[in-house]
Enzyme design. Structure first.
Site, PDB file in Angstrom:
ATOM      1  N   SER A   7       1.380  -1.153   0.059  1.00  0.00           N
ATOM      2  CA  SER A   7       0.337   0.052  -0.268  1.00  0.00           C
ATOM      3  C   SER A   7       0.914   1.148   0.033  1.00  0.00           C
ATOM      4  O   SER A   7       1.834   1.546   0.842  1.00  0.00           O
ATOM      5  CB  SER A   7      -0.818  -0.131   0.978  1.00  0.00           C
ATOM      6  OG  SER A   7      -1.142   1.442   1.565  1.00  0.00           O
ATOM      7  N   HIS A  30      -1.590  -1.902  -4.236  1.00  0.00           N
ATOM      8  CA  HIS A  30      -2.350  -0.653  -3.386  1.00  0.00           C
ATOM      9  C   HIS A  30      -2.780   0.396  -3.411  1.00  0.00           C
ATOM     10  O   HIS A  30      -1.591   1.177  -2.799  1.00  0.00           O
ATOM     11  CB  HIS A  30      -2.531  -2.201  -2.487  1.00  0.00           C
ATOM     12  CG  HIS A  30      -3.968  -1.521  -1.696  1.00  0.00           C
ATOM     13  ND1 HIS A  30      -4.900  -2.097  -2.036  1.00  0.00           N
ATOM     14  CD2 HIS A  30      -4.010  -1.206  -0.501  1.00  0.00           C
ATOM     15  CE1 HIS A  30      -6.001  -2.177  -1.677  1.00  0.00           C
ATOM     16  NE2 HIS A  30      -6.061  -1.492  -0.691  1.00  0.00           N
ATOM     17  N   MET A  34      -9.520   7.724  -0.238  1.00  0.00           N
ATOM     18  CA  MET A  34      -9.662   8.216   0.840  1.00  0.00           C
ATOM     19  C   MET A  34     -10.172   9.891   1.244  1.00  0.00           C
ATOM     20  O   MET A  34     -10.022  10.779   0.142  1.00  0.00           O
ATOM     21  CB  MET A  34      -9.383   8.450   2.251  1.00  0.00           C
ATOM     22  CG  MET A  34      -8.294   7.301   2.507  1.00  0.00           C
ATOM     23  SD  MET A  34      -7.301   7.015   4.076  1.00  0.00           S
ATOM     24  CE  MET A  34      -6.699   5.363   3.968  1.00  0.00           C
ATOM     25  N   HIS A  63      -8.575   1.196  -4.364  1.00  0.00           N
ATOM     26  CA  HIS A  63      -9.340   0.736  -3.574  1.00  0.00           C
ATOM     27  C   HIS A  63     -10.347   2.254  -2.618  1.00  0.00           C
ATOM     28  O   HIS A  63      -9.522   3.427  -2.025  1.00  0.00           O
ATOM     29  CB  HIS A  63      -8.809   0.153  -1.987  1.00  0.00           C
ATOM     30  CG  HIS A  63      -9.188   0.189  -0.900  1.00  0.00           C
ATOM     31  ND1 HIS A  63      -9.250  -0.258   0.757  1.00  0.00           N
ATOM     32  CD2 HIS A  63     -10.660   0.217  -0.665  1.00  0.00           C
ATOM     33  CE1 HIS A  63     -10.107  -0.876   1.969  1.00  0.00           C
ATOM     34  NE2 HIS A  63     -11.201  -0.331   0.451  1.00  0.00           N
ATOM     35  N   MET A  65     -12.170   3.846  -1.033  1.00  0.00           N
ATOM     36  CA  MET A  65     -13.050   4.211   0.259  1.00  0.00           C
ATOM     37  C   MET A  65     -13.274   6.272   0.183  1.00  0.00           C
ATOM     38  O   MET A  65     -13.180   6.722   0.530  1.00  0.00           O
ATOM     39  CB  MET A  65     -12.181   4.209   1.245  1.00  0.00           C
ATOM     40  CG  MET A  65     -11.423   2.926   2.011  1.00  0.00           C
ATOM     41  SD  MET A  65     -10.355   2.977   3.481  1.00  0.00           S
ATOM     42  CE  MET A  65      -8.669   2.597   1.603  1.00  0.00           C
ATOM     43  N   MET A 136     -11.490  -5.801   4.851  1.00  0.00           N
ATOM     44  CA  MET A 136     -10.576  -4.978   5.890  1.00  0.00           C
ATOM     45  C   MET A 136     -10.917  -6.160   7.477  1.00  0.00           C
ATOM     46  O   MET A 136     -11.722  -6.393   8.400  1.00  0.00           O
ATOM     47  CB  MET A 136     -11.261  -3.732   6.206  1.00  0.00           C
ATOM     48  CG  MET A 136     -11.746  -3.630   5.202  1.00  0.00           C
ATOM     49  SD  MET A 136      -9.874  -2.195   4.340  1.00  0.00           S
ATOM     50  CE  MET A 136      -9.485  -0.949   5.741  1.00  0.00           C
ATOM     51  N   GLY A 141      -9.459   4.134   7.150  1.00  0.00           N
ATOM     52  CA  GLY A 141      -8.524   5.423   7.499  1.00  0.00           C
ATOM     53  C   GLY A 141      -7.945   6.066   8.287  1.00  0.00           C
ATOM     54  O   GLY A 141      -7.471   7.067   7.493  1.00  0.00           O
ATOM     55  N   PHE A 142      -6.646   4.874   8.513  1.00  0.00           N
ATOM     56  CA  PHE A 142      -5.343   5.583   8.232  1.00  0.00           C
ATOM     57  C   PHE A 142      -4.489   4.330   8.396  1.00  0.00           C
ATOM     58  O   PHE A 142      -4.698   3.463   8.833  1.00  0.00           O
ATOM     59  CB  PHE A 142      -5.317   5.993  10.370  1.00  0.00           C
ATOM     60  CG  PHE A 142      -6.027   7.119  10.000  1.00  0.00           C
ATOM     61  CD1 PHE A 142      -5.399   8.048   9.656  1.00  0.00           C
ATOM     62  CD2 PHE A 142      -7.337   7.458  10.541  1.00  0.00           C
ATOM     63  CE1 PHE A 142      -6.194   9.043  10.078  1.00  0.00           C
ATOM     64  CE2 PHE A 142      -8.415   8.597  10.251  1.00  0.00           C
ATOM     65  CZ  PHE A 142      -7.168   9.612  10.458  1.00  0.00           C
ATOM     66  N   GLY A 143      -3.630   4.032   8.000  1.00  0.00           N
ATOM     67  CA  GLY A 143      -1.807   3.088   8.088  1.00  0.00           C
ATOM     68  C   GLY A 143      -1.694   2.876   9.886  1.00  0.00           C
ATOM     69  O   GLY A 143      -2.216   3.621  10.509  1.00  0.00           O
ATOM     70  N   GLY A 144      -1.518   1.497   9.655  1.00  0.00           N
ATOM     71  CA  GLY A 144      -0.493   1.402  10.469  1.00  0.00           C
ATOM     72  C   GLY A 144      -1.361   0.890  11.870  1.00  0.00           C
ATOM     73  O   GLY A 144      -0.201   0.972  13.069  1.00  0.00           O
ATOM     74  N   ASP A 174      -6.350  -6.255   4.255  1.00  0.00           N
ATOM     75  CA  ASP A 174      -6.284  -5.441   4.445  1.00  0.00           C
ATOM     76  C   ASP A 174      -5.955  -5.227   5.385  1.00  0.00           C
ATOM     77  O   ASP A 174      -7.392  -4.900   5.885  1.00  0.00           O
ATOM     78  CB  ASP A 174      -6.733  -4.124   3.101  1.00  0.00           C
ATOM     79  CG  ASP A 174      -5.861  -2.825   3.491  1.00  0.00           C
ATOM     80  OD1 ASP A 174      -5.307  -3.260   4.293  1.00  0.00           O
ATOM     81  OD2 ASP A 174      -6.401  -2.282   2.333  1.00  0.00           O
TER      82      ASP A 174
END
Length: 215
Positions: A7, A30, A34, A63, A65, A136, A141-144, A174
């Site tokens: 991603s 990926h 958003m 993707h 969102m 999901m 909404g946020f990575g990590g 994901d």
């Protein structure tokens, strides 16, 4: 065959072309789009996807969102997406059906995505026409974010439905994917893994990609 899709949400956007080249050993790229409405974050749009397409021939797994995604299917397809995934929670069923019809019209692969609040059975009205289902394993909404173990049940349920109604459909996971959680989601039936920080946060992204494959 397992596919790995790093991603770019975790890439360095100042050096995006460089960071795309660093994951060239992966299968797909990926791209998380958003809108700040469907999810509480804003990332990238059509111009960035166009730029990515110019600097790589990798398969672009985009993707969406975003709310009412049918509005942007044509634009992202024309920008160079190979596959578009839309969230079932982002519109009424009629809107999702129109989005999928537009993907067919623009000759991109078709996918739907499920947030953790959504049951596996929600894919059934669309499943026979899909190329991929995205589950999901974090709240989008946020990575990590940390992997949600309870979503493994949904992955197993989606796998059962795919095997029953559309065995050619891929199952992507994901959110919080790492070498440790990759083994769990693959065992649950996934065949396509999205990983952001596990790849771009590693000293050697190519080694991280190999680790996700189990090598």
């Amino acid at each position: 065959m397992i596919k790995i899709a790093p991603s770019i949400l975790s890439a360095d956007f100042v050096n995006l072309e460089r960071d795309i080249q660093r994951v060239a050993s992966a299968d797909w790229l990926h791209v998380d789009v958003m809108d700040g409405a469907f999810v509480p974050n804003i990332t990238i749009g059509v111009p960035v996807v166009q730029s990515i397409r110019r600097c790589t021939d990798m398969f672009l797994d985009v993707h969406l969102m975003i709310e009412k995604p049918e509005r942007y299917i044509a634009a992202f397809a024309q920008a160079g997406a190979n596959l578009l995934s839309v969230h079932l929670e982002a519109d009424h069923p009629s809107g999702i059906a129109r989005a999928l019809a537009l993907m067919e019209e623009h000759k991109v692969q078709k996918a739907v995505a499920l947030r953790p609040i959504t049951k596996a059975e929600a894919i059934l009205p669309y499943l026979e026409q899909l190329d991929l289902v995205l589950v999901m394993t974090v709240e989008p909404g946020f990575g990590g974010q940390a992997f949600m173990d309870e979503q493994l049940t949904v992955v197993r349920q989606v796998r059962e439905l795919i095997d029953r109604y559309n065995p050619a459909c891929r199952l992507e996971v994901d959110g919080g994917v790492s070498p440790k959680t990759a083994a769990q989601v693959l065992a649950a039936g996934a065949d396509t893994l999205v990983a952001g920080s596990a790849v771009y946060g590693a000293p050697d992204p190519a080694q991280a990609i190999a680790a996700l494959r189990g090598n």
